[in-house]
Scaffold this active site. Structure first.
Site, PDB file in Angstrom:
ATOM      1  N   GLU A  98     102.919 -19.424  42.378  1.00 47.46           N
ATOM      2  CA  GLU A  98     102.176 -20.630  42.786  1.00 47.46           C
ATOM      3  C   GLU A  98     102.768 -21.685  43.093  1.00 47.46           C
ATOM      4  OE1 GLU A  98      97.711 -22.348  42.008  1.00 47.46           O
ATOM      5  OE2 GLU A  98      98.627 -20.973  40.586  1.00 47.46           O
ATOM      6  N   ARG A 108     105.063 -12.059  28.338  1.00 46.52           N
ATOM      7  CA  ARG A 108     105.437 -13.483  28.938  1.00 46.52           C
ATOM      8  C   ARG A 108     106.789 -13.771  28.116  1.00 46.52           C
ATOM      9  NH1 ARG A 108     101.953 -17.175  30.997  1.00 46.52           N
ATOM     10  NH2 ARG A 108     103.157 -18.710  29.712  1.00 46.52           N
ATOM     11  N   LYS A 142     102.099 -24.415  32.984  1.00 46.68           N
ATOM     12  CA  LYS A 142     102.351 -25.180  33.868  1.00 46.68           C
ATOM     13  C   LYS A 142     101.394 -26.438  33.664  1.00 46.68           C
ATOM     14  CE  LYS A 142     104.486 -23.362  37.823  1.00 46.68           C
ATOM     15  NZ  LYS A 142     103.743 -22.730  38.645  1.00 46.68           N
TER      16      LYS A 142
END
Length: 793
Positions: A277, A497, A507
């Site tokens: 993103e 992760r 983020k």
């Protein structure tokens, strides 16, 4: 409901008995689904009293990866695991595949054992013969590429002939054969490859991480981390089962016709996508995602899209889009095609209309607060059962900008009473009167991630939709949506992760500390952003080597120690960074028995193993009667365990001469050392133990080259600051220390931005972009101290 108190303690004890370390066990308990599955598996295996760690690892894998459509056969599989008839990851994966196809039908032991290689033993002689044959077939390529040969392809050939062979034994034979054919590695083997011949990274050894996720048995991933993924033509099996509150079950899979159509379009090739993103800079966690997505496509000769997940125009910027494309290239990956989710806005809109027509979506007028409240209470929206024609009309008005922002959303009609909150009528579209950085002002309604992601995966014919484990609960909604729209269904696989100690990876948190200037921008060298690591002097090959060494695991909540990354950085820079002499905190030394104005040009080594006949491996350093040493290399009081300079004591100036301290000039406070007087031994007959780095005046009264040095350290004091309520208070106040006037040898003045050096005895440093013609600025990439190789290997 989350387990608490005495019940939690009992489950923790149970998990510890099968070999899970305490942190992994506690993190597992936090996941209700895995806790329930693992507890059931342990009891089914009759191992409530414990087992060795190898068996325990297999139980955990069964609990997290066993096909849901074949639960009736799970006890039979566990019999094979407990008796060690199934003892390798390859056998276990084969068992999952077999049972997924069988589902709840009759279980035939002979067919199962044949499919899983039960009882198959490959002798050393057989394996040796196969290795010799494969090397003979590929001899010309191996001789040409030497140690840059794609060893993973060799292992793949071995596995085709002997899928149940001991992978550790195979690796030993391949290594021995490589050495027999090529001999010792040469310096040329370690040179950086050109872009056309990208170097395959060697799997790194695994250290004792904060969570030790190393399996007791040799992992297939040590040989080829992508061997765990199925071929595109195998995407006919049940992906997942969606359990509805009314008792019905939806088994999601491709029909043979749909899969055949897909394979015609792709030619049977692997298609993956890296879908960031564009709402911030990429961090080291994205390096793992790139390795998985681009790496699988490259290993299978397929294609990987770089697809921008740009469904939220308020958070996205062109700056981030440009950065992502640049960093992907820097990391060594080449996208098959660059696409945007916004490229598919017309198709997504038409499919949303179709979703309404089929009775699977409705326009809702609840506020975000009301939606949250109703979801928590598992209550249907008052507008859930509105007529299809009415929703179609309202959705059209949303598209034409006739409804105010926040007054309506399009929601998918899923199952508000489901046990999976990701089936609580997720939002498909919302109204935002915000221009889009890629699509412009054409749209005022934007699809959500939950709606768009799976559909675009299908439209792009993605074969393997790979994501991190936090998306596992979204499987149901992912496949439900593709099913009700009759679209091709990619194979979804989740991996853990990448979390690194002493930093934050969120983020949101990264954006906060950047925006509020706790750090100096997204590329601050203290951050684990890839731009920050690049500016710090970390190479992309070191990052990829680090990621490959971790592997594509499914162990959730793993935390990798920072010193493991630093180990890979040192391994790379030790081979590529030339040595130079720099003094950070200069202390003046006047050599009284060397004539003032006399300057000798001495040879210093760029590399520790430099041959005397190789002039390119040396550089010139001036030696005069005024030199500077590190202030910390002098003491007024000597001791047996101290090898620096002290009154009456000698030390060797590296590449130069021994010097002996004869006098000390103190400041008025009688404590601060202003200057040292010394004599040098021109004959070099004295052999002091201490060796010091130094920098001399290049000419009488002229200061050495002045540079600025920035010393970077861990950004946070705690290993996992994200767990802290007041995480900002954990920031390390000494994470950045600026040395404004360090002294360097003259040859360093020619350095350019991005050049990397080893400052002898100090660490590895790179030239920062803040450098000017008047003063160079150097960032410390990493210190010379290596704790990982001592503790973790």
């Amino acid at each position: 409901m989350v387990v608490k108190g005495e019940e939690s303690d009992k489950i923790l004890e149970l998990f510890l008995k099968i070999g899970l370390d305490e942190r992994t066990a506690r993190n597992t308990i936090a996941n209700n689904k895995v806790t329930a599955n693992l507890t059931a598996v342990i009891h089914e295996a009759a191992l409530a009293n414990g087992c060795d760690r190898a068996i325990g690892n297999f139980l955990y894998t069964v609990a997290t990866k066993y096909p849901a459509n074949a639960l009736v056969h799970r006890p039979k599989l566990l019999e094979y695991v407990v008796s060690s008839k199934i003892k390798t990851p390859a056998q276990l994966e084969a068992a999952f595949s077999f049972l997924s196809n069988v589902a709840s039908e009759e279980f035939k032991r002979n067919e199962f054992e044949e499919a899983c290689g039960v009882g198959v033993e490959v002798s050393l002689e057989e394996l040796t013969q196969t290795v010799n044959e494969i090397f003979e077939e590929n001899k010309a390529v191996i001789l040409e590429r030497r140690y840059r040969t794609n060893v993973g392809e060799l292992f793949g050939s071995i596995r085709k002939k002997h899928p149940w062979a001991d992978p550790k034994m195979a690796k030993q034979l391949v290594d021995a054969k490589m050495y027999e054919l090529l001999g010792e590695r040469t310096a040329a083997d370690d040179e950086k490859p050109s872009k056309k011949k990208e170097k395959k990274e060697k799997p790194a050894k695994v250290e004792k991480a904060v969570v030790d996720e190393t399996p007791a048995q040799p992992s297939e991933e040590e040989l080829n981390p992508f061997s765990i993924f199925p071929a595109p033509e195998d995407n006919i099996k049940v992906h997942t089962e969606v359990f509805f509150s009314n008792g019905s079950v939806l088994r999601c899979c491709n029909t043979r016709e749909r899969l055949d159509n897909h394979l015609k379009v792709t030619g049977g090739r692997v298609f993956t996508r890296f879908p960031p993103e564009p709402n911030g800079y990429l961090h080291i966690g994205h390096a793992k995602a790139m390795f998985v997505d681009f790496g699988l496509a490259k290993e299978r000769g397929g294609c990987c899209y770089l697809r921008y997940d740009d469904t939220n125009p308020e958070a996205e910027k062109k700056e981030y889009i440009n950065h992502i494309e640049e960093i992907v290239q820097w990391m060594g990956w080449e996208p098959f095609k660059i696409t945007y989710t916004s490229d598919y806005f017309p198709e997504l809109y038409e499919l949303a209309v179709e979703l309404i027509r089929r009775g699977h979506a409705y326009v809702d007028h609840q506020t975000p607060e009301e939606i949250k409240e109703y979801r928590e209470k598992k209550m249907n929206s008052p507008w859930r059962d509105r007529p299809i024609a009415e929703s179609l009309k309202l959705f059209d008005e949303m598209k034409r900008g006739l409804i105010e922002e926040g007054k309506a959303t399009l929601r998918m009609k899923q199952d508000m009473q489901s046990d999976n909150f990701n089936m609580y009528d997720l939002i498909a579209y919302r109204i935002k009167f915000t221009p889009h950085p890629h699509a412009g002002d054409k749209w005022c309604i934007y699809p959500s991630y939950d709606y768009a992601h799976c559909i675009v995966d299908s439209l792009e014919n993605i074969t393997h939709s790979l994501c991190t484990l936090e998306f596992e609960t979204r499987r149901a909604s992912y496949y439900w949506l593709l099913h009700v729209l009759d679209l091709y269904q990619p194979y979804v696989w989740e991996y853990s992760r990448l979390n690194v100690t002493n930093t934050v990876m969120s983020k949101r948190k990264l954006n906060y500390i950047v925006t509020n200037k706790y750090v100096d921008g997204w590329d601050d060298p203290r951050l684990m952003t890839l731009a920050g690591l690049r500016r710090r002097g970390v190479t992309s090959t070191a990052i990829n080597s680090f990621v490959r060494g971790i592997g594509i695991t499914r162990s959730d909540c793993s935390m990798i120690r920072l010193d493991r990354l630093e180990y890979h950085i040192r391994e790379e820079l030790n081979k590529t960074a030339p040595r130079v002499l720099v003094v950070l905190h200069p202390l003046k030394v006047v050599i009284t028995n060397l004539e003032s104005g006399s300057v000798l040009d001495l040879d210093a080594k760029k590399w520790p193993d430099a041959r005397t006949d190789d002039t390119s491996a040396f550089y010139k350093v001036p030696f005069s009667n005024v030199v500077y040493i590190e202030r910390s290399d002098f003491r007024m009081k000597d001791s047996k365990d101290y090898y620096g300079l002290a009154p009456g004591k000698s030390a060797l100036l590296r590449y130069a001469f021994p010097i002996k301290c004869t006098d000390v000039i103190l400041a008025d406070d009688k404590e601060t050392v202003l200057e040292i007087r010394a004599e040098y031994d021109a004959s070099k007959k004295s052999k002091p133990k201490g060796v010091l780095h130094w920098v001399a005046e290049p000419s009488p009264g002229s200061d050495p080259l002045k540079i600025e040095v920035r010393l970077f350290d861990k950004l946070f004091n705690s290993e996992n600051p994200a767990e802290l309520d007041n995480w900002l208070t954990d920031l390390n106040p000494n994470s950045k220390v600026v040395v404004p006037t360090a002294y360097a040898v003259p040859s360093l003045g020619k350095a350019a931005v991005g050049d990397t050096f080893q400052f002898e005895r100090l660490g590895y440093f790179t030239v920062d972009k803040d450098s000017t013609a008047e003063k160079l600025v150097f960032n410390r990439t990493v210190t010379l101290k290596d704790t990982y190789s001592k503790v973790g290997k």
